[in-house]
Design an enzyme around this catalytic site. Structure first.
Site, PDB file in Angstrom:
ATOM      1  N   ARG B 281      -6.634  47.998  17.854  1.00  0.00           N
ATOM      2  CA  ARG B 281      -7.853  47.763  18.325  1.00  0.00           C
ATOM      3  C   ARG B 281      -7.920  46.272  18.774  1.00  0.00           C
ATOM      4  NH1 ARG B 281     -10.939  46.199  13.288  1.00  0.00           N
ATOM      5  NH2 ARG B 281     -10.765  43.943  14.304  1.00  0.00           N
ATOM      6  N   HIS B 285     -13.915  44.448  15.192  1.00  0.00           N
ATOM      7  CA  HIS B 285     -14.381  45.529  14.883  1.00  0.00           C
ATOM      8  C   HIS B 285     -15.511  46.095  15.610  1.00  0.00           C
ATOM      9  CE1 HIS B 285     -15.531  48.551  11.833  1.00  0.00           C
ATOM     10  NE2 HIS B 285     -16.666  48.148  11.631  1.00  0.00           N
ATOM     11  N   TYR B 294      -9.235  36.735  10.835  1.00  0.00           N
ATOM     12  CA  TYR B 294      -8.186  37.547  10.003  1.00  0.00           C
ATOM     13  C   TYR B 294      -6.999  37.923  11.154  1.00  0.00           C
ATOM     14  CZ  TYR B 294     -11.086  41.140  12.133  1.00  0.00           C
ATOM     15  OH  TYR B 294     -11.719  42.354  12.948  1.00  0.00           O
TER      16      TYR B 294
HETATM   17  C1  LIG Z   1     -17.753  55.021   2.849  1.00  0.00           C
HETATM   18  C2  LIG Z   1     -18.058  53.880   3.637  1.00  0.00           C
HETATM   19  N1  LIG Z   1     -17.583  52.675   3.154  1.00  0.00           N
HETATM   20  C3  LIG Z   1     -17.684  51.496   4.060  1.00  0.00           C
HETATM   21  C4  LIG Z   1     -18.228  51.578   5.173  1.00  0.00           C
HETATM   22  C5  LIG Z   1     -18.220  50.368   5.835  1.00  0.00           C
HETATM   23  N2  LIG Z   1     -17.115  50.305   7.149  1.00  0.00           N
HETATM   24  C6  LIG Z   1     -17.542  50.437   8.396  1.00  0.00           C
HETATM   25  S1  LIG Z   1     -16.267  50.792   9.295  1.00  0.00           S
HETATM   26  C7  LIG Z   1     -15.372  50.163   7.948  1.00  0.00           C
HETATM   27  C8  LIG Z   1     -13.823  49.974   8.408  1.00  0.00           C
HETATM   28  C9  LIG Z   1     -12.992  51.361   8.645  1.00  0.00           C
HETATM   29  O1  LIG Z   1     -11.736  51.008   8.969  1.00  0.00           O
HETATM   30  P1  LIG Z   1     -10.928  52.478   9.759  1.00  0.00           P
HETATM   31  O2  LIG Z   1     -11.080  53.519   8.906  1.00  0.00           O
HETATM   32  O3  LIG Z   1      -9.535  51.973   9.988  1.00  0.00           O
HETATM   33  O4  LIG Z   1     -11.565  52.818  11.002  1.00  0.00           O
HETATM   34  P2  LIG Z   1     -11.795  51.769  12.329  1.00  0.00           P
HETATM   35  O5  LIG Z   1     -12.982  50.895  12.219  1.00  0.00           O
HETATM   36  O6  LIG Z   1     -10.559  50.657  12.402  1.00  0.00           O
HETATM   37  O7  LIG Z   1     -11.600  52.535  13.610  1.00  0.00           O
HETATM   38  C10 LIG Z   1     -15.942  49.922   6.994  1.00  0.00           C
HETATM   39  C11 LIG Z   1     -15.467  49.328   5.841  1.00  0.00           C
HETATM   40  C12 LIG Z   1     -18.535  52.888   5.637  1.00  0.00           C
HETATM   41  N3  LIG Z   1     -18.965  53.016   6.799  1.00  0.00           N
HETATM   42  N4  LIG Z   1     -18.618  53.839   4.824  1.00  0.00           N
END
Ligand SMILES: Cc1ncc(C[n+]2csc(CCOP(=O)(O)OP(=O)(O)O)c2C)c(N)n1
Ligand SMILES: Cc1ncc(C[n+]2csc(CCOP(=O)(O)OP(=O)(O)O)c2C)c(N)n1
Ligand SMILES: [Mg+2]
Ligand SMILES: [Mg+2]
Lengths: 338, 388, 388, 338
Positions: B281, B285, B294
């Site tokens: 990425r 985020h 980080y």
């Molecule tokens: C059940 C749940 N827990 C926490 C979150 C908060 N949250 C949104 S995105 C994220 C990180 C997700 O990382 P990843 O699965 O690697 O996907 P990326 O954002 O890197 O595409 C978090 C912790 C959420 N949306 N749903």
């Protein structure tokens, strides 16, 4: 000195970790990032990554891991990133966190704190603004606490971490960055005590968390209409302070309960039911509720329509039958019309 | 810190052979120990080390075109957050090969289950960018018509879509349709119980689902090392009896090749397939995130050298399939696309408060009708005050 | 229908070799393609096909003794349900090698996380059988003191204990103690998200946990084929970076050998280990279940021929480590044990209604004090009526 | 002819499957075993294992799978084996089942039925007797229904399966095998209608599910004390029938709400709050609640202490201030004592 609720919560965590090395802080993004709301900012740097750390992305895992850590004698404080993201942990919370002490007749206890940033008013998108306090308040074995002031944020969190029972600590997101003068190191009222934030003679507004500032604002505005309103901040939903609440309503004889959550079967319903049960003969009007609508949280363009604001509170106060006439809304005719 | 996927680091020529034990039931399910890659970071074709056929060249040109447009859209969306036109935007810049490659691997009749990260994929699929951005813009609904576009609303509760994809795919097969479901998921979300339950349901019911993990190495600030101790996420497949593959997620040709075969596998009735793409990425985020807290710039720079668009452009130019004019034409198309998005996003959307009550249930309950009346009265009163 | 574990059926001599690719990161994590077995169903030692050292013979004699006593206890408990002395009882008859072998593999200082199925294991661990049966008897608490016995209350919400075990084990290590946590789980429960999250937490935090799957081929009525399409449940380990092994769960010697090494692995700081034991539940799910609705007698009979106690007795006799007197002595001990349980279960337990309020919180809330007063008043009134 | 609620539910499923091939029934042990309560008995044999089948053991999976099937145009009816074992599915229910229609402006709907055998009175052990209806009733987008009679069991389940919205169908375990004369093929009142099970003049007992028989029994017993009690069966908690309830209470002027669930923030609180809000001037006494205790369900030796029984209901009726004196329990003195 002036500070914010976010800083107060951060200070409470830091002081608790400094006071007791059994206190561990963990969850999603709470380590190096310091949490998406920065509530854990600096804790990893100060206490090391064995005391404050990130976990795999799994909420049932986070809460269940905390249960196991508590069994080993530690005192976990976990962060759920947002209200709706605590739902995956619901079974761990309802079937274990809430029940473990009872199932073991006190041989095992779960002195953990589950921090839940909740409610709206911050322009968050869907799933980021749920008011989930009623789910926990309806679950015996949990204590449910929510601060409305900077002082309480610090004190109640310290209290929650010291508490021998599991505490679901609901943090009103929209108040995180509101600042106020506060002397952080001091403790306010203990668990189980509601506080009269504003004395008044004509009616009692009962509120908690994000609704307390709304109630105070409404009370101010009400003075123009000639109403002198008392505002009670519930602070700890479980245990609930019947004494303070009923004393206030018996004095004023009128009551409006305010909550941001969808109204149906919410905490406000419990408060209204308790108040009318205990203050019936002192009441000049039914206990009215002002709450969110019974719809999924409509973030963010229409959240102002959903949220109980000052006007809606004042409308309710106006319906407290000052002329001692029944509320026209509930006359059979009106209902038939609806 | 080096930034190439762990599996690649570990790989040796010998490491590429499958476990030799022919009778080991795990053998046909295990991924290649090294991510499939057909182009090196400079776009030079690698000596074919796999049996993946290369996609047709016109498909690769289309892939290039959509990646360029997709990236431009993504940059535009990020810009709109700065102007306050979007509440929030999760960028997928750097993941173009995955976002677009996946959409070229599925048919219009297939279902896609995107996360909040997949806005680029959705516009590549042909959805109206304004509809795609509706929710992020601050409206209370997903904007597009999921049934008509066979695209689920972008999913925020992590990994929950993995189960929906299993159910949808099984339901389609149950009704005699050959639909495939493609479910996106991030590396962090694979830690959620719903990933486990979803892929397991798909496996047990032989549902035609492709689970596509974009391993961009971070879950917001949390690095992959906090999500798994496995050699690689693709190794989760065997535990469900699901064949899996890992692919260099910044190699557009490899991503398209691997996903195409995964979709074929599912459509042929062989059940689900798990693909892990090693990617990165490039942006925080979301616009609200501060990635400098980080990860360091060196890490980001190293991945810039693996840019999927540069890679594919170089390859197509070397093959004589792309020239300056074509590149310029695609760039112009991308600019026009962005300009259109910009302009249409200028109009403030109007939302009717009373619409909040329309879709909670098929018919509003008496309680909702009461509440709607209350809001209607409030709005009327406010209007009068306005006039007065 | 044949009833030998799938993996065993499929196994061929060649199948037993590990994947040959030395550089494949999965290699050290994958289980042997065939369950480890040291005794054949008749109790004859198999040509050592693994490098598992055989446990010391006095340990095997102890294993035999506890299995005999454990089975007798189990039969007694089932009988008590028929007399209405127990509300319900989930029998583990047929799983003695797993129930007892696991308890011999851990130290008293280790923590055990049992399910409702593990009553036999708990009495083998030395817990008071009456305490172990307290909950099933209809009381509202788990009976024993989990802290003192380092044994979690028997867990009913499936797989939730997998996460607790990870936390407990990590917490112990965090405080410098070398405790190992052994978590029992059934084949069906591996489908739950909490199994996934628990083993993943343990792996990421290198927590010393042994996850011990008793694959008894049914989740109540649901056969293994509805839980997984994997070659075997042990293959789930690699997806978490957790080494795993499968074992013939009716071979007491193999179970003890494999679990002993798994516990050593964890205690040595190598993180969690996953063991799958292929076994069979000879009784219905509980006394309330009617197993004839979903499995036929022939299947049960086939497993009777794999009886773990017969097997170990034959082996020890052949080695001259067990004679008729010893067998008779153990049988007598088992009878005495059962008689004691029978007798002590005759006493109707007295439960004080007001105790319901004592442990909901460390201190009852004002609301609970109010409710306790109400109950107290009701009881008093009822008593008066009784007298009147 | 005489039949049981269990048989009525089984017949409703069979008739719905026969009437509409899009109806699928699945969950844990619902296939060959016919469910641990035999509610799905014979369905797999009759309709085949593509229409009625067992799934992997995972509740979030079961509910999420149903959501996907609904997206493909099918109408899943899923069984949660016991109340507390639906908790793992809470996120799928609260964040998807309840919200999908709204999030897509009706483009996607979730016409699924989640059957939850709930509540106690059957001597079940821990985690098998939770009353979880309030969690669902507090979640906008869900309909929450619970039958108290054999007729309603059949009719409400047919109605639920036909309904375009997701329905959490709460089945009172302890009534499964109570039998009654019933003509199964007929439909009773539609969703949103409460029913007066017993007319009376002096006070209204409001109950649902497992508490309805208790209310009727109490009404019978009350006749000796000279009270003529009306009993209202709520039937559908969401949508709630304010009209029938308020009409009854306005007539009688006194009201007791009965629920088996722990009282705090339960459905009974909502009912009490609504009733006093809408009937205040008709009330001669506060709306009282009789509910389970705020403790984890104490199964089974002490469940009789926990469950609201006839005596506890009559005690509440006796406290309805027939002499128009305030309830002594709530006089400040009494509280101070507590
Ligand atoms: C059940 C749940 N827990 C926490 C979150 C908060 N949250 C949104 S995105 C994220 C990180 C997700 O990382 P990843 O699965 O690697 O996907 P990326 O954002 O890197 O595409 C978090 C912790 C959420 N949306 N749903
Ligand atoms: C979360 C949850 N869902 C459902 C149940 C009901 N239930 C109790 S035991 C059981 C079967 C478990 O099978 P398995 O995991 O193989 O263990 P076994 O009973 O065979 O030892 C089920 C479905 C439960 N206890 N918890
Ligand atoms: Mg990621
Ligand atoms: Mg089993």
């Amino acid at each position: 000195m002036a500070t914010t609720m976010a800083k107060a919560l951060n200070a409470a965590l830091a002081d608790a970790m400094a006071a007791d090395e059994r206190v561990l802080v963990f969850g999603e993004d709470v380590g190096q990032l310091g949490g998406v709301f920065r509530i854990t900012d600096g804790l990893q740097a100060r206490f090391g990554d064995k005391r404050c750390f990130d976990t795999p992305l799994a909420e049932a895992g986070i809460v269940g891991f905390a249960v196991g850590l508590a069994m080993s004698g530690l005192r976990p404080v976990v962060e759920m990133q947002f209200d709706a993201f605590a739902y995956p942990a619901f079974e761990q919370i309802a079937s274990h966190v809430a029940k473990l002490r009872n199932r073991t007749r006190g041989a095992l206890s779960v002195p953990i704190v589950i921090r839940v940033p909740y409610a709206g008013g911050i322009g968050g998108v869907e799933h980021h603004c749920d008011s989930s306090e009623a789910y926990y308040a309806h679950t015996p074995g949990l204590k449910v606490v929510t601060p409305a002031t900077v002082d309480d944020a610090y004190s109640l969190l310290r209290e929650a971490i010291d508490d021998p029972d599991p505490v679901v600590f609901m943090e009103p997101k929209k108040l995180y960055f509101a600042s106020a003068d506060a002397d952080l190191s001091t403790r306010t009222e203990p668990f189980g005590r509601a506080v009269v934030r504003r004395p008044g003679r004509d009616a009692t507004l009962i509120a908690y968390g994000p609704s307390v500032p709304v109630a105070l604002e409404a009370a101010e505005a009400a003075r123009e209409e000639g109403w002198d309103l008392e505002v009670v901040d519930v602070r700890t939903i479980v245990p609930f302070d019947d004494e303070t609440v009923t004393a206030s309503v018996r004095r004023t004889g009128r009551c409006v309960v305010i909550q941001e959550a969808q109204g149906f079967a919410g905490v406000g319903a419990e408060i209204a039911a308790r108040v009318q049960e205990r203050c019936f003969h002192a009441l000049h009007a039914p206990v009215l509720r002002v709450s969110g609508l019974d719809i999924p949280y409509p973030a963010p363009m229409l959240e102002h329509t959903h949220l109980p604001g000052v006007d809606r509170v004042l409308d309710a106060v106006a319906r407290l039958q000052w002329d001692d006439q029944p509320d026209p809304r509930w006359l059979p005719a009106a209902e038939a019309a609806a | 810190m080096t930034t190439t996927p762990r599996a690649v680091r570990r790989a040796s020529p010998r490491a590429r052979r499958r476990p030799a034990n022919p009778a080991d039931p795990a053998r046909p399910l295990l991924p290649d120990a090294e991510p499939v890659s057909l182009l090196d970071p400079t776009g030079t074709p690698l000596p074919a080390r796999t049996d993946y056929p290369e996609p047709a060249v016109d498909l690769l040109r289309e892939l290039y075109r959509r990646m360029v447009v997709g990236r431009r859209f993504d940059i535009q969306a990020t810009a709109l957050t700065k102007q306050g036109r979007l509440a929030v935007y999760p960028s997928s810049r750097g993941q173009e090969a995955c976002q677009v490659g996946a959409m070229l691997a599925v048919r219009d009749t297939d279902w896609v289950f995107p996360t909040y990260r997949e806005s680029m994929a959705l516009v590549s699929r042909g959805l109206d960018p304004i509809e795609v951005l509706t929710l992020l813009r601050g409206d209370w609904h997903c904007g597009y018509d999921p049934a008509a576009r066979r695209t689920a609303p972008q999913c925020t509760p992590l990994a929950t879509q993995c189960v929906h994809a299993a159910g949808l795919a099984y339901g389609e097969a149950h009704q005699g349709r050959d639909t495939v479901a493609l479910a996106f998921i991030g590396d962090g979300a694979t830690s959620e119980g719903d990933f486990h339950e979803g892929i397991n349901f798909a496996a047990v019911f032989k549902a035609p689902v492709v689970y596509f993990v974009q391993n961009n190495r971070y879950a917001i600030s949390v690095p992959l090392s906090r999500q798994t101790a496995a050699p690689s996420l693709a190794y989760k497949g065997v535990g469900y009896g699901v064949p899996s593959e890992q692919v260099d997620g910044n190699d557009p040709v490899a991503v398209l090749a691997v996903l195409t075969r995964a979709v074929e596998h599912a459509r042929a009735g062989n059940g689900p397939f798990l693909v892990e793409a090693h990617t990165y990425r490039m942006e925080p985020h979301t616009n609200a995130d501060d990635a400098t807290r980080y990860r360091d710039g060196a890490e980001v720079d190293a991945w810039r050298d693996r840019d999927p668009i540069v890679r594919l452009e170089k390859y197509l130019r070397d093959r004589g399939e792309l020239d300056d004019d074509a590149v310029a034409a695609v760039a112009a198309e991308a600019e026009a696309y962005a300009a259109d998005v910009r302009e249409r996003m200028n109009a403030q959307p109007t939302v009717d408060p009373l619409s909040l009550f329309d879709h909670v249930y098929a018919q509003p309950t008496p309680q909702l009708i009461e509440q709607r009346e209350q809001i209607r009265a409030e709005l009327a009163a406010a209007e009068q005050e306005g006039e007065a």
